[in-house]
Motif scaffolding. Structure first.
Motif, short mmCIF file in Angstrom:
data_model
loop_
_atom_site.label_atom_id
_atom_site.label_comp_id
_atom_site.label_asym_id
_atom_site.label_seq_id
_atom_site.Cartn_x
_atom_site.Cartn_y
_atom_site.Cartn_z
N GLU A 27 -17.57 26.68 32.15
CA GLU A 27 -16.27 27.18 32.62
C GLU A 27 -16.09 26.91 34.11
O GLU A 27 -15.04 26.43 34.56
CB GLU A 27 -16.15 28.68 32.35
CG GLU A 27 -16.13 29.08 30.89
CD GLU A 27 -14.73 29.11 30.31
OE1 GLU A 27 -13.76 28.90 31.06
OE2 GLU A 27 -14.61 29.34 29.10
N CYS A 69 -15.14 43.64 27.50
CA CYS A 69 -14.05 43.02 26.76
C CYS A 69 -12.74 43.76 27.01
O CYS A 69 -12.70 44.99 26.99
CB CYS A 69 -14.38 43.00 25.27
SG CYS A 69 -15.80 41.98 24.88
N ASP A 81 -11.17 43.16 29.90
CA ASP A 81 -11.00 42.97 31.34
C ASP A 81 -10.98 41.48 31.67
O ASP A 81 -11.52 40.66 30.93
CB ASP A 81 -12.15 43.62 32.12
CG ASP A 81 -12.12 45.14 32.02
OD1 ASP A 81 -11.04 45.72 32.22
OD2 ASP A 81 -13.19 45.74 31.75
N THR A 82 -10.38 41.17 32.81
CA THR A 82 -10.41 39.81 33.35
C THR A 82 -11.13 39.83 34.67
O THR A 82 -10.72 40.54 35.60
CB THR A 82 -8.99 39.25 33.54
OG1 THR A 82 -8.33 39.20 32.27
CG2 THR A 82 -9.03 37.86 34.14
N ALA A 83 -12.23 39.10 34.76
CA ALA A 83 -12.99 39.01 36.00
C ALA A 83 -12.32 38.00 36.92
O ALA A 83 -11.98 36.89 36.50
CB ALA A 83 -14.43 38.60 35.72
N LYS A 84 -12.13 38.40 38.17
CA LYS A 84 -11.50 37.52 39.14
C LYS A 84 -12.42 37.36 40.33
O LYS A 84 -12.89 38.33 40.90
CB LYS A 84 -10.14 38.09 39.60
CG LYS A 84 -9.15 38.23 38.45
CD LYS A 84 -7.82 38.80 38.93
CE LYS A 84 -6.84 38.96 37.78
NZ LYS A 84 -5.53 39.49 38.23
N GLU A 100 -10.83 32.80 37.20
CA GLU A 100 -10.73 34.02 36.40
C GLU A 100 -11.43 33.80 35.07
O GLU A 100 -11.49 32.68 34.56
CB GLU A 100 -9.26 34.40 36.15
CG GLU A 100 -8.48 34.71 37.42
CD GLU A 100 -7.06 35.19 37.11
OE1 GLU A 100 -6.70 35.24 35.92
OE2 GLU A 100 -6.33 35.51 38.07
N LEU A 101 -11.97 34.91 34.52
CA LEU A 101 -12.68 34.83 33.25
C LEU A 101 -12.24 35.98 32.36
O LEU A 101 -12.49 37.15 32.69
CB LEU A 101 -14.20 34.90 33.49
CG LEU A 101 -15.09 34.64 32.28
CD1 LEU A 101 -15.01 33.17 31.86
CD2 LEU A 101 -16.54 35.03 32.59
N ASP A 102 -11.56 35.65 31.28
CA ASP A 102 -11.16 36.66 30.30
C ASP A 102 -12.40 37.02 29.49
O ASP A 102 -12.91 36.21 28.71
CB ASP A 102 -10.07 36.10 29.40
CG ASP A 102 -9.58 37.12 28.39
OD1 ASP A 102 -10.36 37.50 27.49
OD2 ASP A 102 -8.42 37.56 28.50
N LEU A 103 -12.89 38.24 29.68
CA LEU A 103 -14.17 38.60 29.09
C LEU A 103 -14.11 38.71 27.57
O LEU A 103 -15.09 38.39 26.88
CB LEU A 103 -14.69 39.91 29.70
CG LEU A 103 -15.01 39.85 31.20
CD1 LEU A 103 -15.54 41.19 31.67
CD2 LEU A 103 -16.00 38.74 31.50
N THR A 160 -12.30 36.91 25.49
CA THR A 160 -12.36 35.54 24.98
C THR A 160 -13.74 34.94 25.19
O THR A 160 -14.30 34.30 24.29
CB THR A 160 -11.31 34.66 25.67
OG1 THR A 160 -10.01 35.23 25.44
CG2 THR A 160 -11.34 33.24 25.14
#
Length: 203
Positions: free
Chosen positions: A63, A179, A181-184, A192-195, A197
């Protein structure tokens, strides 16, 4: 690249001795992966990391690598030596050498054929039963002291993430994310990482 031998080969250094340097590290020939933290040797687990650990680290590296295409920063995955000097960059004066699961370096002047010398901008460690104490205590301290701007601590089994951000020389922690949350990242701008997904693919 094979480690340069600066001294006679030492297969099993004394683990109780706490004053080793990077110059010593280069002379070791050990089967286990070792890290050097403030002069003391820390062995990683003798067995290979779990399949889930490797899948998660590999997917997250992918990613980041795709996101960074065409950008200044570069991502690296273990094994990759990160030397964290305090006052001098001479091999015999460096007493901390770690191998983060993933790191991102934006100052490309810190990169050489042996890895990275100086603090990466982002470090990511994936927890597993054999490394929790090392990551939670010793590495946290050296990452903070050396100026790593952002430190992600990811729990593969619990599917959670903590982000430590360096503010005024001290780490400030996010809340525990999972899950939904979105890590930024602030160190890798716009990443950004959509947890939900991301963890959905880790099986």
């Amino acid at each position: 690249m094979e480690k340069e031998k600066t001294k006679a080969i030492v297969k099993e250094p004394d683990l109780s001795y706490g004053h080793y340097s990077y110059a010593d590290y280069l002379a070791w020939e050990m089967e286990e992966v070792v890290e050097l933290i403030k002069g003391k040797i820390f062995k990683r687990a003798a067995a290979a990391p779990s399949r889930i650990h490797q899948r998660l680290a590999g997917d997250l590296y992918t990613e980041l690598n795709l996101f960074l295409k065409g950008k200044q920063c570069q991502a690296y995955i273990a094994p990759f030596d990160v030397r964290l000097p305090v006052k001098s960059t001479k091999n015999e004066k460096i007493h901390t050498v770690v191998q983060p699961d993933i790191c991102v370096v934006c100052d490309l002047g810190k990169l050489d054929d042996r890895g990275c010398i100086g603090a990466p901008d982002l470090v990511i460690e994936v927890l597993s039963p054999g490394n929790k104490q090392l990551e939670l205590q010793h590495k946290y301290e050296v990452y903070e002291e050396s100026g790593v701007k952002e430190y992600w601590l990811m729990d593969a089994l619990g599917q959670t993430l903590l982000i430590y951000t360096l503010v005024g020389g001290r780490y400030q922690s996010s809340r525990l994310m999972t899950c939904g949350d979105t890590a930024k990242s602030t160190a890798v701008v716009a990443f950004e990482l959509d947890l939900a997904t991301f963890f959905a693919d880790i099986k």
